[in-house]
Design a protein around this motif. Structure first.
Motif, short mmCIF file in Angstrom:
data_model
loop_
_atom_site.label_atom_id
_atom_site.label_comp_id
_atom_site.label_asym_id
_atom_site.label_seq_id
_atom_site.Cartn_x
_atom_site.Cartn_y
_atom_site.Cartn_z
N ALA A 74 2.36 5.47 3.09
CA ALA A 74 1.71 4.44 3.84
C ALA A 74 -0.12 5.14 3.75
O ALA A 74 0.48 5.54 4.71
CB ALA A 74 1.54 2.68 3.69
N LYS B 266 4.93 -6.15 -1.98
CA LYS B 266 4.25 -5.21 -3.21
C LYS B 266 4.62 -6.89 -4.87
O LYS B 266 3.74 -6.24 -5.51
CB LYS B 266 4.80 -4.30 -3.09
N ASP C 227 1.15 -1.10 0.38
CA ASP C 227 0.02 0.36 0.02
C ASP C 227 0.64 1.86 0.13
O ASP C 227 0.45 2.32 0.28
CB ASP C 227 -0.58 -0.49 1.31
#
Ligand code: SF4
Lengths: 92, 548
Positions: free
Chosen positions: B173, B325, B137
């Motif tokens: 984030a 990620k 994120d």
């Protein structure tokens, strides 16, 4: 009774005034009466103690017992690691 | 990972020798304790309840296996075989001798570590999101900026003697894993409508005696202007911060007293001037730093399936592992919160074991979290079972991340000279009371945080459940508060009522959580229920009189 305590300059160990020197064991501590501050000052100047101060204690069965919990923990070691500090050693 | 250049290394080496000389002068009596104390504190050396304590900086919580092994080595050689990971993402040793201190710093310097900015009224070691660079994120990795700020703030002559200590956190984030808004300055990387990278700047948060959530001072600060803007923020504080009163000296009081709008106005005015001084680094320098935080080579085609047939492994997987990620990869949090254990403590063997795991499975990287756990940030999903097996062998596989037993606790009166009450025994009792994992999982996310005094190193204000130790006529007493959060929905907890004994507070926590279980609606965490219904049902349960 009034005990004089502080830390050893080199090791940082908690130490107690015995009347003639310093001990890591509170069982060796003596009542300093009204002399506590003067003893502390003199001993600090001689590098035999770091940050001395006077604490109130009561007579106990084996050793003086400080009135404040903080000093009781200093006298024995962390309550959560009884394998460390003087509590882990045999008192002489 | 950032690698020292010759200047960094020269600075740290010179600092060690300077400190060695200062220690020798103290040991010979040339310096009194009053003269020596500020110098040792500038090198992370405190005098605590039982001995000297050394706080080692882990800049933005990131370290490699070599550094982690060094921490284990120092624990064995100079301390009592363990270390304590702190809520500032640092590590503390509790049993240091003064005549070893310079040797320890010299050993740390060989692996690019030090104890600078871990004490005193300076800009402290900067903290960051422990998932930085790995989180799915994330807008961008905050660590290059944290490193830039480290370089800017280390020995900054103007900010060495601020009114009080100064803490900065940087995240990248939306999910705030670093309690950013509870810092003197909190920075959040964002992109504006045009796609440019910049920061939301929050100033004046903090915990301690007067907890405050930081107001937003700048909605969008272009990332390239970071150093100039922070220089302006600090200058205004340095000029007007309350040096007359220790309890009012943090920047939060200044921002609160003059108001966020007036503080912002003054900062912007100062910034116009500072911006002309050319403090911000050339783009090439930022690129040089950023390159050192580049993502390690991770194969996006790595297999993503995980064999879950071992139920204990599956439990751990669900609790301690989140997606990376990069597909096929994961982020692992290693819990330092076993049932009955000391939150944040790890033995030298465990520290070595975690270093080894990082070396073999996580591209040589580890992170320390402000919640006193350790993270392996770049792990292949295919390796998770092997990692778990090794964690099991070293007592590090407790599956309790963000559950009620994942407690933050400061050292408290067992170690800390400033404490009013012990924190650790409470944490131990609560983890024992809630040892049943099914019960913990049923209770869901509960952030329980304990401080041994109002300085709030245990972040109790930010706990969904916070516990503060106070001294009541020489006896330990505990105040319970609810409703705090250090996350993106930051808030300060409120005291629920009269204090408790040690056992009383454990019972009260249990009653509060049982009350929650009885009145929660689908999907609500304890914090959500508390925010919806307020304190009354909890108070009624906790303080109900036993029938006569
Ligand atoms: S909160 Fe208080 S007792 Fe706990 S570590 Fe900080 S200063 Fe010490």
């Amino acid at each position: 009774m009034k005990l004089v305590t502080g830390n050893d300059l080199v090791s940082g160990d908690v130490i107690w005034w015995t009347g003639s020197g310093w001990s890591r064991f509170i069982a060796d501590a003596v009542d300093s009466g009204t002399e506590g501050e003067a003893i502390g000052k003199r001993e600090e100047a001689a590098l035999r103690v770091n940050g001395p101060y006077v604490v109130e204690a009561a007579d106990g069965p084996f050793a003086p017992v400080p009135l404040h919990i903080k000093e009781r923990i200093r006298a024995s070691g962390p309550t959560v690691r009884t394998d460390l500090g003087v509590q882990a050693e045999k008192q002489h | 990972m950032y690698k020292y250049d010759e200047y960094d290394q020269a600075i740290v080496d010179a600092r060690v020798e300077e400190f060695r000389d200062q220690c020798n002068r103290r040991l010979s009596g040339e310096m009194t304790e009053d003269q020596f104390k500020p110098l040792r504190l500038m090198n992370g050396l405190y005098l605590q309840l039982h001995a000297y304590m050394l706080r080692v900086a882990v800049p933005y919580g990131t370290l490699d296996s070599r550094q982690m092994h060094m921490l284990a080595h120092i624990a064995r050689k100079y301390d009592r075989g363990y270390g304590h990971f702190t809520t500032r993402q640092n590590l503390q040793y509790n049993w240091i001798k003064l005549d070893d201190a310079a040797d320890i710093l010299a050993e740390l310097a060989t692996v690019e570590m030090h104890a600078i900015q871990t004490s005193g009224n300076c800009i402290r070691n900067i903290s960051a999101d422990q998932y930085a660079g790995a989180a799915a994120d994330e807008v961008a990795d905050p660590r290059p900026y944290a490193e830039l700020l480290r370089q800017w703030s280390t020995f900054h002559p103007e900010f060495l003697l601020l009114p009080r200590k100064f803490k900065i956190a940087v995240i990248g984030a939306d999910e705030d894993r670093a309690a950013m808004k509870l810092h003197d300055i909190g920075l959040k990387l964002v992109r504006n409508a045009a796609g440019a990278l910049g920061f939301e700047v929050y100033v004046g948060g903090g915990q301690g005696r007067t907890p405050m959530v930081a107001p937003l001072i700048r909605e969008f600060l272009p990332a390239d202007d970071l150093v100039s803007y922070l220089e302006a923020c600090l200058r205004v504080y340095n000029r007007y911060g309350r040096r007359d009163n220790l309890y009012k000296a943090r920047i939060k009081i200044l921002v609160h007293e003059i108001g966020a709008d007036e503080y912002r106005r003054q900062v912007e005015e100062e910034y116009l001037h500072v911006k002309t001084l050319g403090l911000d680094p050339p783009a090439a320098e930022l690129e040089r730093i950023a390159a050192m935080f580049a993502l390690p080579p991770l194969d996006p085609n790595a297999p993503g399936e995980i064999e879950r047939s071992d139920p204990d492994f599956a439990l751990w997987l669900d609790q301690q592992v989140v997606d990376h990620k990069v597909p096929g990869h994961a982020i692992v949090t290693i819990s330092l919160k076993p049932t009955g254990g000391i939150p944040g403590d790890a033995s030298a063997d465990q520290i070595d074991a975690m270093a080894k795991l990082a070396q073999v499975f996580s591209h040589d990287e580890l992170r320390v979290t402000h919640a006193q756990n350790i993270v392996l940030p770049h792990v292949r999903k295919a390796d998770l079972y092997a990692i778990w097996t090794r964690l099991e062998e070293t007592g590090l596989a407790t599956p309790n991340l963000d559950l009620v037993t994942d407690i933050i606790a400061c050292p408290g009166l067992d170690y800390c000279a400033l404490a009013n009450a012990r924190s650790i025994p409470l944490a131990q009792k609560i983890t024992e009371r809630f040892a049943n994992l099914d019960r913990q999982r049923d209770l869901g996310e509960v952030k329980l945080k304990i401080s041994g005094c109002i300085n709030a190193c245990g972040h109790h204000h930010a706990g969904h459940i916070g516990i503060l130790g106070v001294d009541r006529k020489g006896e330990e007493n505990y105040q319970l508060s609810f409703g705090g959060s250090g996350a993106e929905d930051a808030s300060v907890g409120k005291i629920i009522g009269p204090g408790f004994s040690e056992d009383g507070v454990v019972d009260a926590v249990e009653k509060a959580l049982e009350t929650y279980r009885g009145i929660r609606v689908e999907g609500e965490r304890f914090l959500d229920t508390y925010r919806r219904v307020g304190p009354e049902p909890f108070k009624a349960a906790i303080y109900e009189k036993a029938p006569a």
